[in-house]
Design a protein around this motif. Structure first.
Motif: not given
Length: 184
Positions: A1-29
């Protein structure tokens, strides 16, 4: 995973991981921890299953038995915290939210989409948390009236990414989710 350098990248990662939690039963979110406060003021924490996420409005949906203590706790005081740790993304997410129970008509429509096997969780006799004489002294009694949908309107997101260089930021709804860096 690439290094986080901006606020928008970090917020985008949070959003993406929550969406992954809806789509995949084994996802942490998929299994956030929900914290409320009981009548004596003590924290009350439990793992929930994420059932919905509106990425535009930042709301999360979780299902519950209407007679569960958390529903009463949220009716008395709708403030709650949610948290998940995503080891794969090296990401801790903590959220403050205002949590309400959806109106019964909306719940009825969502009940129709709950699989038959899962419906047994909504309507146990006696209700959840009731002391019983033995492990088998209860029975399922699926009832739509005992199905509750809790909607968390996220007010704050705090994310900690444990990359090569740790990054931590806070995002507030009232500030348009712009974000600000925090010391990790």
């Amino acid at each position: 995973m690439s290094e986080i350098t901006t606020l928008s990248e970090l917020f985008g990662l949070v959003r993406a991981r929550i969406i992954t939690g809806l789509e995949h039963r084994e996802a942490a979110a998929r299994l956030p921890v929900l914290a409320t406060r009981d009548a004596q003021g003590w924290p009350s924490v439990r793992t929930m299953v994420l059932r919905g996420f509106d990425a535009g409005d930042w709301t999360l949906d979780m299902h519950s038995d209407a007679d569960a203590a958390k529903v009463l706790q949220l009716t008395d005081g709708p403030r709650a915290a949610l948290q998940f740790w995503d080891a794969e993304a090296a990401l801790q997410v903590r959220m403050r939210a205002h949590v309400i129970r959806l109106p019964h008509e909306e719940e009825k429509a969502l009940w129709e989409r709950v699989p038959e096997a899962a419906r047994a969780q909504y309507g146990t006799v006696p209700p959840p948390g009731t002391p019983i004489a033995s492990a088998e002294a209860w029975r399922p009694n699926p009832r739509p009236a005992r199905f509750a949908v809790l909607r968390a309107r996220v007010l704050r997101v705090e994310a900690l990414h444990l990359g090569e260089i740790h990054r931590r930021a806070r995002y507030e709804r009232e500030e348009g989710w712009q974000g600000s860096w925090l010391v990790p």
